[in-house]
Design an enzyme around this catalytic site. Structure first.
Site, PDB file in Angstrom:
ATOM      1  N   ARG A 165      -2.399 -12.624  -7.585  1.00 36.23           N
ATOM      2  CA  ARG A 165      -1.708 -13.740  -6.951  1.00 36.23           C
ATOM      3  C   ARG A 165      -0.192 -13.586  -7.073  1.00 36.23           C
ATOM      4  O   ARG A 165       0.551 -13.878  -6.126  1.00 36.23           O
ATOM      5  CB  ARG A 165      -2.139 -15.053  -7.591  1.00 36.23           C
ATOM      6  CG  ARG A 165      -1.445 -16.272  -7.014  1.00 36.23           C
ATOM      7  CD  ARG A 165      -2.059 -17.560  -7.501  1.00 36.23           C
ATOM      8  NE  ARG A 165      -3.456 -17.670  -7.130  1.00 36.23           N
ATOM      9  CZ  ARG A 165      -4.163 -18.791  -7.158  1.00 36.23           C
ATOM     10  NH1 ARG A 165      -3.586 -19.923  -7.512  1.00 36.23           N
ATOM     11  NH2 ARG A 165      -5.440 -18.799  -6.835  1.00 36.23           N
ATOM     12  N   CYS A 219       4.035   4.300  11.112  1.00 34.10           N
ATOM     13  CA  CYS A 219       4.416   3.190  11.992  1.00 34.10           C
ATOM     14  C   CYS A 219       5.766   2.621  11.557  1.00 34.10           C
ATOM     15  O   CYS A 219       5.990   2.358  10.375  1.00 34.10           O
ATOM     16  CB  CYS A 219       3.362   2.087  11.957  1.00 34.10           C
ATOM     17  SG  CYS A 219       1.844   2.520  12.851  1.00 34.10           S
ATOM     18  N   GLU A 288       8.768  -1.959   9.405  1.00 32.28           N
ATOM     19  CA  GLU A 288       7.848  -1.717   8.301  1.00 32.28           C
ATOM     20  C   GLU A 288       8.451  -0.729   7.308  1.00 32.28           C
ATOM     21  O   GLU A 288       8.093  -0.715   6.138  1.00 32.28           O
ATOM     22  CB  GLU A 288       6.526  -1.175   8.865  1.00 32.28           C
ATOM     23  CG  GLU A 288       5.480  -0.813   7.843  1.00 32.28           C
ATOM     24  CD  GLU A 288       4.206  -0.356   8.489  1.00 32.28           C
ATOM     25  OE1 GLU A 288       3.550   0.540   7.926  1.00 32.28           O
ATOM     26  OE2 GLU A 288       3.850  -0.862   9.567  1.00 32.28           O
TER      27      GLU A 288
END
Length: 293
Positions: A165, A219, A288
């Site tokens: 988390r 990418c 990215e």
């Protein structure tokens, strides 16, 4: 005394390199040099090194497999921190504990050898385990953040453990992009047969087989929600667009290839693509890739 000599004197047991060439250590194959590069092999060693760099105001950057990064040209008067010293791998039941420097191929081979499946979507992605966590590497079918139980890192100059988390995984992002150094991770997989693992591995291998060959960063842009960045770029007529030694791939428009160009060529082409796409569609593409240093 130069940066390398200063740090090597302080850390004689840490493997180091002077005049580190970015072009030889990144998949895009361009960029200048760094004054020094160091490869610590423990979280404590890394934490001490980072504290010294901070105290001495020596700039630094992190570098894993060098796959999703664009190094700048010129001289970086600082230190590159590498993670190949974090190379441990062990299986504990249905989990694997991996050092940040473990390559994707080695991680997947280790998982297969222990009949642990679930990570096959990482097949063929050029990565180290640490870099994959930082970028939350993956494909449509899954991301490494989906498998994380905990991440071992150095944050604020001290070794720490982050829960899944706390990692704040998102689409090709995580909390570790804020400068936290990942040293290792625990991945939750599942017991499967060799046939099941091999079948999925082949599926993902074939999916990546059509991707462009040559020098690239993978990418360049994150896919907008529900859309394909590559399809958007193609629809704007940008496939094959060339600036200097950089070219938008004709095979997959979200790839920019280095065909003997410089980092400036790549940066200029990225900027052109973003301007053209925003002008024609109103969509501002998010990169990215990461610029270093």
């Amino acid at each position: 005394m130069g940066i390398f000599s200063t740090l090597h004197e302080r850390f004689p047991g840490v493997r180091g390199e002077e005049d580190f060439p970015f072009a030889r250590h990144t998949t895009i194959g361009c960029g200048g040099t760094a004054a020094a590069a160091f490869s610590p092999s423990s979280a404590e060693e890394l934490a001490l090194l980072l504290r010294v760099l901070e105290a001495e105001n020596i700039p630094y950057c992190f570098l894993g497999a060098g796959a999703n990064v664009l190094p700048r040209e010129g001289r970086f008067e600082g230190a590159v921190i590498r993670f190949d010293g974090f190379s441990s791998l062990r299986a504990e039941g249905d989990t694997i504990v991996a050092g940040a420097g473990v390559t994707g191929g080695r991680l997947l081979g280790f998982a297969r050898a222990h009949a642990l499946g679930g990570a096959e979507f990482l097949t063929g992605i050029p990565m180290t385990a640490g870099g994959a966590v930082v970028m939350n590497a993956g494909v449509r079918e899954g991301h490494i953040g989906d498998l994380i139980e905990e991440v071992y890192c150095v944050a604020g100059g001290v070794p720490r453990i982050f829960s899944a988390r706390e990692c704040a995984f998102g689409e090709k992002t995580s909390v570790f992009q804020s400068g936290i150094a990942v040293t290792g991770m625990r991945l939750r997989l599942r017991q499967e047969t060799a046939t099941e693992i091999a079948s999925r591995t082949e599926y993902f291998r074939k999916k990546r087989a059509h991707l462009p060959k040559g020098r690239s960063m993978g990418c360049v842009f994150v896919n907008p929600a529900g859309l394909s960045a590559g399809a958007i770029i193609e629809a704007c007529g940008l496939k094959g667009t060339k600036l200097g030694g950089a070219r938008v791939s004709e095979i997959h428009a979200n790839f920019i290839l280095n065909e003997g160009g410089s980092s400036e060529d790549i940066e200029a082409l990225i900027a052109l693509v973003k301007r053209r796409v925003q002008g024609r569609t109103g969509i501002l593409l998010t990169e990215e890739i990461r610029r270093i240093p």
